[in-house]
Write a protein that holds these residues in place. Structure first.
Motif, PDB file in Angstrom:
ATOM      1  N   ASP B 227     -12.945  21.483  12.540  1.00 53.84           N
ATOM      2  CA  ASP B 227     -13.485  20.111  12.541  1.00 53.84           C
ATOM      3  C   ASP B 227     -12.744  19.190  11.576  1.00 53.84           C
ATOM      4  O   ASP B 227     -13.166  18.050  11.370  1.00 53.84           O
ATOM      5  N   ASP B 228     -11.665  19.664  10.959  1.00 53.26           N
ATOM      6  CA  ASP B 228     -10.920  18.839  10.011  1.00 53.26           C
ATOM      7  C   ASP B 228     -10.518  17.521  10.665  1.00 53.26           C
ATOM      8  O   ASP B 228      -9.986  17.501  11.770  1.00 53.26           O
ATOM      9  N   GLU B 229     -10.781  16.418   9.967  1.00 55.01           N
ATOM     10  CA  GLU B 229     -10.515  15.124  10.605  1.00 55.01           C
ATOM     11  C   GLU B 229      -9.025  14.810  10.708  1.00 55.01           C
ATOM     12  O   GLU B 229      -8.622  13.880  11.399  1.00 55.01           O
ATOM     13  N   GLN B 230      -8.193  15.605  10.051  1.00 55.76           N
ATOM     14  CA  GLN B 230      -6.749  15.366  10.126  1.00 55.76           C
ATOM     15  C   GLN B 230      -6.130  15.736  11.468  1.00 55.76           C
ATOM     16  O   GLN B 230      -5.000  15.355  11.761  1.00 55.76           O
ATOM     17  N   TRP B 231      -6.854  16.486  12.282  1.00 57.95           N
ATOM     18  CA  TRP B 231      -6.274  16.915  13.564  1.00 57.95           C
ATOM     19  C   TRP B 231      -5.858  15.722  14.411  1.00 57.95           C
ATOM     20  O   TRP B 231      -4.830  15.733  15.068  1.00 57.95           O
ATOM     21  N   LEU B 232      -6.676  14.687  14.381  1.00 56.19           N
ATOM     22  CA  LEU B 232      -6.351  13.527  15.213  1.00 56.19           C
ATOM     23  C   LEU B 232      -5.030  12.894  14.754  1.00 56.19           C
ATOM     24  O   LEU B 232      -4.121  12.687  15.552  1.00 56.19           O
ATOM     25  N   ALA B 233      -4.927  12.646  13.453  1.00 51.99           N
ATOM     26  CA  ALA B 233      -3.712  12.010  12.937  1.00 51.99           C
ATOM     27  C   ALA B 233      -2.486  12.883  13.197  1.00 51.99           C
ATOM     28  O   ALA B 233      -1.427  12.394  13.574  1.00 51.99           O
ATOM     29  N   PHE B 299      -2.139  25.255  16.644  1.00 56.44           N
ATOM     30  CA  PHE B 299      -1.980  25.507  15.212  1.00 56.44           C
ATOM     31  C   PHE B 299      -3.134  26.319  14.638  1.00 56.44           C
ATOM     32  O   PHE B 299      -2.928  27.107  13.711  1.00 56.44           O
ATOM     33  N   MET B 300      -4.320  26.151  15.194  1.00 51.01           N
ATOM     34  CA  MET B 300      -5.419  27.019  14.759  1.00 51.01           C
ATOM     35  C   MET B 300      -5.078  28.468  15.118  1.00 51.01           C
ATOM     36  O   MET B 300      -5.391  29.389  14.362  1.00 51.01           O
ATOM     37  N   HIS B 301      -4.468  28.663  16.260  1.00 49.38           N
ATOM     38  CA  HIS B 301      -4.088  30.021  16.658  1.00 49.38           C
ATOM     39  C   HIS B 301      -3.123  30.625  15.643  1.00 49.38           C
ATOM     40  O   HIS B 301      -3.303  31.744  15.176  1.00 49.38           O
ATOM     41  N   VAL B 334       1.531  20.370   9.592  1.00 47.88           N
ATOM     42  CA  VAL B 334       0.147  20.773   9.846  1.00 47.88           C
ATOM     43  C   VAL B 334      -0.372  21.637   8.703  1.00 47.88           C
ATOM     44  O   VAL B 334      -1.477  21.442   8.204  1.00 47.88           O
ATOM     45  N   MET B 335       0.438  22.587   8.261  1.00 42.40           N
ATOM     46  CA  MET B 335       0.017  23.462   7.165  1.00 42.40           C
ATOM     47  C   MET B 335      -0.348  22.653   5.931  1.00 42.40           C
ATOM     48  O   MET B 335      -1.267  22.993   5.195  1.00 42.40           O
ATOM     49  N   LYS B 336       0.390  21.578   5.732  1.00 44.13           N
ATOM     50  CA  LYS B 336       0.133  20.775   4.533  1.00 44.13           C
ATOM     51  C   LYS B 336      -1.092  19.887   4.680  1.00 44.13           C
ATOM     52  O   LYS B 336      -1.727  19.532   3.699  1.00 44.13           O
ATOM     53  N   LYS B 337      -1.396  19.487   5.897  1.00 41.27           N
ATOM     54  CA  LYS B 337      -2.480  18.522   6.098  1.00 41.27           C
ATOM     55  C   LYS B 337      -3.854  19.166   6.288  1.00 41.27           C
ATOM     56  O   LYS B 337      -4.853  18.675   5.777  1.00 41.27           O
ATOM     57  N   GLY B 339      -7.027  21.432   6.084  1.00 45.44           N
ATOM     58  CA  GLY B 339      -7.664  22.186   5.014  1.00 45.44           C
ATOM     59  C   GLY B 339      -7.295  21.644   3.655  1.00 45.44           C
ATOM     60  O   GLY B 339      -7.225  22.366   2.679  1.00 45.44           O
ATOM     61  N   GLY B 340      -7.020  20.372   3.611  1.00 42.25           N
ATOM     62  CA  GLY B 340      -6.704  19.743   2.331  1.00 42.25           C
ATOM     63  C   GLY B 340      -5.214  19.764   2.070  1.00 42.25           C
ATOM     64  O   GLY B 340      -4.503  20.625   2.566  1.00 42.25           O
ATOM     65  N   GLU B 341      -4.750  18.794   1.304  1.00 37.32           N
ATOM     66  CA  GLU B 341      -3.326  18.709   0.990  1.00 37.32           C
ATOM     67  C   GLU B 341      -2.875  19.974   0.281  1.00 37.32           C
ATOM     68  O   GLU B 341      -3.435  20.367  -0.734  1.00 37.32           O
ATOM     69  N   ALA B 342      -1.890  20.634   0.840  1.00 42.51           N
ATOM     70  CA  ALA B 342      -1.394  21.860   0.221  1.00 42.51           C
ATOM     71  C   ALA B 342      -0.094  21.573  -0.502  1.00 42.51           C
ATOM     72  O   ALA B 342       0.399  20.452  -0.503  1.00 42.51           O
ATOM     73  N   ARG B 343       0.448  22.604  -1.117  1.00 42.49           N
ATOM     74  CA  ARG B 343       1.710  22.429  -1.837  1.00 42.49           C
ATOM     75  C   ARG B 343       2.882  22.326  -0.885  1.00 42.49           C
ATOM     76  O   ARG B 343       2.858  22.930   0.176  1.00 42.49           O
TER      77      ARG B 343
END
Lengths: 329, 343, 282
Positions: B227-233, B299-301, B334-337, B339-343
């Protein structure tokens, strides 16, 4: 180019801040120097990530089909080829001119990272600055300057419309045309000179590389069908399994004919092809023939000019009669 | 360790080919891909990434596996295709070699995919270390050693002049024995040169733009990530083509299709893409209606579903999708966006 | 399968030949196919709720729930609604035609564990009766091992009710078994209940100690689950069976997943509290 980039950012910011538009389609900085993604900007704050540099090659016009349908007022940045695509989408009734604010960007030609890689100019580069036709490759160990034309996409080298043919405002000084229009048909001429068998072998080797990813179709501004026949399981031609070696040929030839007269020769099909198939040559051959048979016509130049293949006139040439193969009289 | 002068590579391939098929990276029509090596073909050890990943040897893009014959109301079914003889897969990179281990988890889990299993069993994999990793490479985020490929039967290093040849498995031992006349024993100087070469490769890896990327399983609950809202962007620029899936060494979704040959029916399976609108289309509807859902699925896969089932992220950092996506949207972003901004 | 060479170990994607022994037209668009091995008998053993992939070359394959009970050893039955290329082709076949079959696929209703000894409430709509019929007949064949059985079944019209003989004769005559029928709109010669299944379930007012098995169109399942929750059923008392597009049937082709679960392998039967942890993408 950096100065223009600042103006681009500023213009997008203003358009969003003042409510002139609801969304802006532009390019966004990625993970490294040539990693630029088209993006939708919805607030003025986000526009800091907006980018205009030598890697903004992706055409934004096709994204408008969705946004305009949803009723948004949108701003979009268009290079010369993007503007042609915009006009074609207008002519095909996929978008409407209202609710779109077109920001024109004269384009100096976009840089192909693959060419830098092949020329061994790639290692260690962290950023690429540009002043006119000089590229400054900035790396950890300093900067080296190279001439841009050697590293531009092939399609940019024969670009005939670096300046948008339609816009509401132009954000930079116009760019000169690099080569005469005839240059873009050089490879078509070579193909035409081949025997039928040579042509077949040439295209067979090319189509054999096809992985049916549909990138060429999905990037194409003339491929705007709601549902492509090749996506329709009931059409009988959607075969992803290449049961026959000619499946790919069907796909590409049908596509070439479907976009005939509507292809704006933006060259995106060849640029995006992961298999490196020079698909644009099919379209260019058709463009050349249309010009030979129906006179000067350029798809995307003016949406109000009737397209020759979509118009019937009593004095139309009859290519099956008066012309031989290849459009020669 | 063994070695052979690099300019004798054609002889080496020729010798391998005498015992069976050799798949090697060969440039055809401007792109390098794994194809059956023929005398006269130049194996391309310079291009890092084949356009189509080496998985195509184990899991062909399209393979006919059944033939049906109908006579009146009678039906007969015949299994066809597959690989019957031993072969060599020469020149895969560390990332592709790792992708085989990820594909194994799917295809070799019960019920075992016999077509894949037999190809896996019959193949001897010769991996080549990456002498010059490129900017889109991020294999190290997955603990893959580009300087010392794992999961292959033989490891090869290109020193410029020589190919160092190091056996990793019994299968590799058997292949090496067959090439005895060509491979010579490496000397003490070579043994010392190898670690230096590896260190040099690692130093290059340190310098890559994505060197600091951390690829760890997201800690959030599946539904929260879904449900992360970043998926749309993230998905807004996606064109819905299948390029990323087809150039991905770990994507393994397939379709099954029947083909009427006029005299019978052939059944094939072929790569498919969850990015395509018809992927989950059913007669009564589609659970993934827009590109956002299809993009999210892919990407979820890779980042959540596969790791939940097999304890690893389904990405090897080969960088092909970074290079091939028409609009440069890719798994790193995608990995960075998500689940929160990652490194 | 005719191939006996050593290179072709039997792959899970390879079907065996089966014959359509008989076809019974149930409704204008549903026909029940009786399928067995050419030599007779079930093509493979299975449990209620499991599915099989049927092949009709050159059109292709599709997955169907097995509607007969495993206790019926002589054949397997499939109630198939016309809704696409494969089903159209199946409907056009004649009895005696051979087809391909592979399976069984998926889990099953927990007839030997969680359902044992329980009062069972079956709720079905339309063709959704197909998988539940396998369970019902299994339960009735082992009648003393289960409690009371209630069957709520609805269809658009009386002519859309499938398995009429079971509905009107066999099941009502079975011990401690009640059948409650409803159709969406009133029609002549229908003296029974009229209305949608979710509302009907509420009206019937079942006691809350029952274990519930639901199958029907997605929209019906959704409202039935909502209704059951309103009445006071817990989600872990309710089982449903799902359907998504499938190709391989063995959890590899990547098509039928809901989150990290594959409907073909981890489903199609889910206890509803398990579904809660999964994304709403089915």
């Amino acid at each position: 180019m950096e100065k223009i980039a600042a103006a681009v950012r500023e213009r997008a910011k203003r358009a969003l801040a003042t409510g002139e538009v609801d969304r802006v389609f532009a390019w966004k900085r990625g993970e490294f120097w040539y990693d630029v993604t088209p993006a939708v900007f919805e607030t003025a704050d986000e526009t800091d990530e907006l980018l205009w540099d030598s890697f903004c090659v992706a055409n934004l016009s096709k994204y408008l089909t969705g946004a305009v349908r949803q009723g948004f007022k949108v701003g979009v940045f268009v290079k010369g080829c993007d503007a042609l695509a915009f006009n074609q989408l207008l002519q095909d009734n996929r978008i409407s001119r209202e609710n779109v604010r077109l920001f024109g960007l004269p384009c100096p030609g976009m840089v192909d990272p693959e060419k830098l890689k092949k020329a061994k100019r790639y290692r260690g580069v962290r950023a690429v600055a540009r002043a006119g036709d000089v590229l400054a490759l900035q790396g950890k160990h300093g900067e080296q300057q190279v001439e841009a034309p050697a590293y531009l996409y092939d399609k940019c080298l024969v670009c005939r419309h670096p300046n948008p043919v339609v816009y509401d405002e132009l954000l930079a000084e116009p760019q000169p045309v690099r080569t005469p229009d005839s240059d873009r048909f050089a490879l078509v001429n070579e193909l035409e000179a081949m025997s039928a068998e040579e042509k077949f072998l040439f295209w067979q080797e090319q189509f054999d590389k096809c992985i049916r990813c549909n990138a060429c179709r999905n990037i194409c501004p003339a491929c705007s069908c709601e549902k492509c026949i090749f996506d329709n399981g009931e059409s009988g031609v959607a075969a992803k399994a290449n049961a026959d070696s000619c499946e790919e040929q069907f796909f590409h030839l049908i596509r070439a004919y479907h976009v005939a007269g509507r292809c704006v020769d933006c060259g995106e099909c060849s640029r995006v092809c992961p298999a490196g198939i020079p698909l644009h040559l099919l379209n260019r051959k058709i463009i050349k023939d249309i010009q030979a048979i129906y006179g000067d016509y350029e798809a995307g130049l003016d949406p109000n000019v009737p397209a020759p293949l979509a118009t019937y006139r009593l004095d139309d040439a009859d290519p099956f009669d008066g012309h031989q193969k290849g459009g020669k009289k | 360790m063994k070695k052979i002068a690099k300019d004798r590579l054609p002889e080496l391939l020729q010798k391998m080919a005498e015992a069976g098929k050799v798949y090697a990276p060969v440039n055809k029509g401007g792109k390098t891909n794994f194809s059956v090596w023929q005398p006269g073909d130049a194996a391309d050890l310079t291009t890092l990434r084949s356009a189509v990943p080496a998985k195509s040897v184990l899991f062909p893009q399209s393979e006919t596996y059944l033939r049906f014959a109908q006579q009146g109301k009678k039906l007969s079914i015949e299994t066809v295709g597959g690989e019957a003889d031993e072969y060599v897969l020469f020149g895969v990179r560390a990332c592709d070699a790792k992708s085989f281990a990820l594909l194994d988890k799917v295809f070799l889990s019960e019920p075992v995919d016999q077509f894949y299993a037999s190809r896996r069993e019959l193949g001897t994999v010769v991996a080549v270390a990456c002498r010059e990793p490129e900017d889109a490479c991020f294999c190290r985020a997955f603990d893959i050693a580009a300087d010392a490929p794992a999961g292959a039967d033989v490891c090869v290093w290109d020193t410029g002049d020589d190919l160092f040849w190091l056996v990793q498995t019994e299968k590799g031992e058997r292949l090496t024995a067959r090439l005895a006349g060509l491979l010579e024993d490496a000397g003490a100087a070579d043994d010392a040169a190898l670690p230096a070469l590896q260190a040099q490769i690692r130093a290059q890896l340190d310098e890559l733009p994505l060197a600091a990327l951390v690829a760890e399983k997201k800690h959030q609950a599946l539904k929260q990530l879904f449900d992360d809202e970043q998926w749309l962007a993230c998905s807004e620029s996606c064109l819905g083509c299948g390029t990323c899936t087809y150039v991905c060494p770990t994507c393994h979704c397939y379709d099954i299709q029947d083909y009427d040959t006029g005299t019978g029916t052939e059944r094939s399976r072929c790569w498919d893409s969850c990015m395509f609108s018809d992927f989950t289309q059913m007669a009564h509807g589609n659970p993934r209606k827009t590109q956002k859902e299809r993009f999210r699925q892919r990407f979820m896969h890779k980042l959540v579903y596969y790791p939940n089932n097999y304890n690893e992220i389904a990405c090897v950092g080969c960088g092909r999708c970074l290079e091939a996506c028409p609009v440069n949207m890719n798994i790193v972003k995608v990995m960075k966006k998500i689940g929160g901004e990652a490194r | 399968m005719s191939c006996s060479c050593s290179t072709h170990k039997r792959d899970p994607l390879v079907p065996q030949v089966a014959v359509i022994d008989a076809m019974r037209v149930d409704t204008p668009d549903v026909t029940t196919f009786r399928v067995k091995k050419p030599a007779g008998g079930q093509a493979f053993s299975f449990m209620p709720g499991q599915c099989a992939m049927l092949s009709v070359p050159p059109v292709g394959e599709a997955i169907f729930s097995i509607t007969s009970s495993p206790t019926e050893k002589e054949y397997m039955e499939f109630s198939i609604k016309r809704c696409g290329a494969v089903t159209d082709h199946l409907h056009a076949l004649e009895a005696g035609t051979e087809i391909g079959i592979r399976g069984p696929y998926g889990n099953a209703f927990p007839v030997e564990t969680a359902l044992k000894g329980q009062d069972l409430l079956f709720i079905a709509g339309g063709i959704g009766l197909a998988p539940l019929r396998s369970v019902i007949n299994y339960v009735l064949a082992n009648r003393d091992q289960y409690g009371k059985v209630d069957i709520v079944y609805g269809a658009r019209s009386a002519s859309d009710l499938v398995h009429r003989q079971d509905l009107f004769e066999t099941w009502p005559a079975a011990p401690a078994t009640q059948v409650h029928l409803t159709i969406d709109r009133a029609e002549e010669n229908w003296a029974g209940h009229v209305g949608f299944v979710p509302q009907f379930v509420k009206e019937l007012g079942f006691s809350l100690d029952k274990t519930v098995l639901v199958c029907g169109p997605p929209i019906m399942i959704k409202f039935v689950l909502q209704g059951l929750e309103e009445i006071g059923f817990r989600r872990d008392q309710v089982y449903t069976t799902l359907e998504l597009k499938m190709k391989c049937g063995v959890g590899k082709c990547g098509r039928c997943n809901i989150g990290d679960k594959y409907v073909c392998k981890d489903g199609p039967v889910f206890r509803c509290d398990e579904l809660e942890a999964l994304p709403d993408e089915y």
